[in-house]
Scaffold this motif. Structure first.
Motif, short mmCIF file in Angstrom:
data_model
loop_
_atom_site.label_atom_id
_atom_site.label_comp_id
_atom_site.label_asym_id
_atom_site.label_seq_id
_atom_site.Cartn_x
_atom_site.Cartn_y
_atom_site.Cartn_z
N MET A 1 0.83 -1.19 0.00
CA MET A 1 0.00 0.00 0.00
C MET A 1 0.87 1.25 0.00
SD MET A 1 -3.01 1.21 2.55
CE MET A 1 -4.23 0.22 1.74
N THR A 2 0.52 2.20 -0.84
CA THR A 2 1.25 3.45 -0.86
C THR A 2 0.80 4.32 0.32
OG1 THR A 2 -0.33 4.65 -2.24
CG2 THR A 2 1.43 3.43 -3.38
N ILE A 3 1.66 5.21 0.72
CA ILE A 3 1.33 6.12 1.81
C ILE A 3 0.17 7.01 1.42
CG2 ILE A 3 2.22 8.08 3.14
CD1 ILE A 3 4.97 6.62 3.09
N GLU A 4 0.15 7.42 0.17
CA GLU A 4 -0.95 8.27 -0.31
C GLU A 4 -2.30 7.57 -0.17
OE1 GLU A 4 -2.31 10.37 -4.50
OE2 GLU A 4 -0.21 9.87 -4.21
N GLN A 5 -2.36 6.29 -0.54
CA GLN A 5 -3.61 5.53 -0.40
C GLN A 5 -4.01 5.40 1.07
OE1 GLN A 5 -2.16 1.95 -2.26
NE2 GLN A 5 -3.31 2.31 -4.14
N ALA A 6 -3.03 5.08 1.91
CA ALA A 6 -3.30 4.90 3.33
C ALA A 6 -3.80 6.20 3.97
CB ALA A 6 -2.05 4.39 4.04
N LEU A 7 -3.16 7.32 3.64
CA LEU A 7 -3.59 8.59 4.20
C LEU A 7 -5.01 8.95 3.78
CD1 LEU A 7 -0.37 10.79 3.89
CD2 LEU A 7 -1.33 9.76 5.95
N VAL B 1 3.94 2.32 2.79
CA VAL B 1 3.72 2.23 4.23
C VAL B 1 4.80 1.38 4.89
CG1 VAL B 1 2.15 1.37 6.00
CG2 VAL B 1 1.24 2.65 4.06
N ASP B 2 5.19 0.30 4.24
CA ASP B 2 6.17 -0.60 4.87
C ASP B 2 7.59 -0.04 4.89
OD1 ASP B 2 6.69 -0.89 2.18
OD2 ASP B 2 6.42 -3.06 2.13
N GLU B 3 7.81 1.13 4.30
CA GLU B 3 9.13 1.77 4.35
C GLU B 3 9.33 2.60 5.62
OE1 GLU B 3 9.85 2.42 -0.45
OE2 GLU B 3 9.07 4.08 0.75
N ILE B 4 8.25 2.84 6.34
CA ILE B 4 8.33 3.67 7.54
C ILE B 4 8.87 2.83 8.69
CG2 ILE B 4 7.01 5.04 9.19
CD1 ILE B 4 4.95 5.46 6.90
N THR B 5 9.95 3.32 9.30
CA THR B 5 10.57 2.64 10.43
C THR B 5 10.81 3.65 11.55
OG1 THR B 5 12.81 3.06 9.66
CG2 THR B 5 11.77 1.01 8.89
N ALA B 6 11.16 3.14 12.71
CA ALA B 6 11.51 4.03 13.82
C ALA B 6 12.72 4.88 13.44
CB ALA B 6 11.79 3.22 15.07
N ASP B 7 13.67 4.28 12.74
CA ASP B 7 14.85 5.03 12.31
C ASP B 7 14.49 6.18 11.38
OD1 ASP B 7 16.64 3.55 13.80
OD2 ASP B 7 17.09 2.16 12.15
N SER B 8 13.49 5.96 10.51
CA SER B 8 13.10 7.04 9.60
C SER B 8 12.48 8.20 10.38
CB SER B 8 12.16 6.53 8.51
OG SER B 8 10.94 6.07 9.04
N ASP C 1 5.12 16.15 5.01
CA ASP C 1 6.46 16.71 5.16
C ASP C 1 7.44 15.60 5.55
OD1 ASP C 1 8.33 18.96 5.29
OD2 ASP C 1 8.31 18.62 7.46
N PHE C 2 7.03 14.77 6.50
CA PHE C 2 7.85 13.64 6.96
C PHE C 2 8.18 12.70 5.80
CE2 PHE C 2 7.08 9.16 8.51
CZ PHE C 2 8.37 8.90 8.91
N THR C 3 7.16 12.25 5.08
CA THR C 3 7.41 11.29 3.99
C THR C 3 8.09 11.94 2.79
OG1 THR C 3 5.16 11.61 3.12
CG2 THR C 3 5.51 9.79 4.66
N GLY C 4 7.82 13.22 2.56
CA GLY C 4 8.45 13.92 1.45
C GLY C 4 9.93 14.15 1.65
N GLN C 5 10.31 14.55 2.86
CA GLN C 5 11.74 14.79 3.13
C GLN C 5 12.55 13.50 3.05
OE1 GLN C 5 13.14 17.18 6.30
NE2 GLN C 5 11.52 18.70 6.08
N LEU C 6 11.94 12.39 3.45
CA LEU C 6 12.66 11.11 3.44
C LEU C 6 12.39 10.30 2.17
CD1 LEU C 6 12.21 10.09 7.16
CD2 LEU C 6 14.16 11.18 6.09
N ARG C 7 11.56 10.84 1.29
CA ARG C 7 11.20 10.20 0.02
C ARG C 7 10.64 8.79 0.23
NH1 ARG C 7 15.89 13.16 -1.17
NH2 ARG C 7 15.56 14.74 -2.75
#
Length: 121
Positions: free
Chosen positions: A28-34, A70-77, A60-66
């Motif tokens: 799932m893309t972040i855009e779809q999830a949002l 959804v599965d690309e989001i981690t605590a490190d990010s 802003d969060f997802t844009g700065q980190l490109r």
């Protein structure tokens, strides 16, 4: 000796490496999830200004980190994002709370397997 032999130049070998993200068609893309969770928030009575704020901060969060999926989001990010933004500590806390609110909806919808709220106490 021919006229052209004096001007012969052998070009150096050039190797270009391109990193590309493979398209994850089943993720799932972040855009779809949002889109889905903001609609859920509207239905449950969240104020439009709250949703707009979450939208601004999370994009802003997802844009700065490109980040795209959804599965690309981690605590490190999340830590990387907070370290990269140049704002007051109180603003960082507000942004962290907004990111946690969105991620808890991702968890509730079973798009994320871990609840990030416990990591950032």
């Amino acid at each position: 000796m021919s006229k052209n032999s004096a001007f012969t130049v052998d070009p150096p070998d050039v190797v270009l490496t391109v990193k590309s993200k493979s398209r994850k068609r089943d993720a799932m893309t972040i855009e779809q999830a949002l889109s889905i969770i903001f609609r859920q928030m509207e239905i449950t009575g969240r104020r439009p200004r709250t949703i707009e704020s979450y939208d601004y901060i999370f994009n802003d969060f997802t844009g700065q980190l490109r980040l795209e999926y959804v599965d690309e989001i981690t605590a490190d990010s999340i830590y990387d994002y907070l370290a990269a933004i140049d704002v007051a500590p109180s603003t960082k806390l507000i942004r962290l709370k907004a990111i946690k609110a969105v991620l808890s909806r991702f968890f509730d919808n079973r798009w994320k397997t871990n609840k990030f709220g416990r990591l950032f106490s």
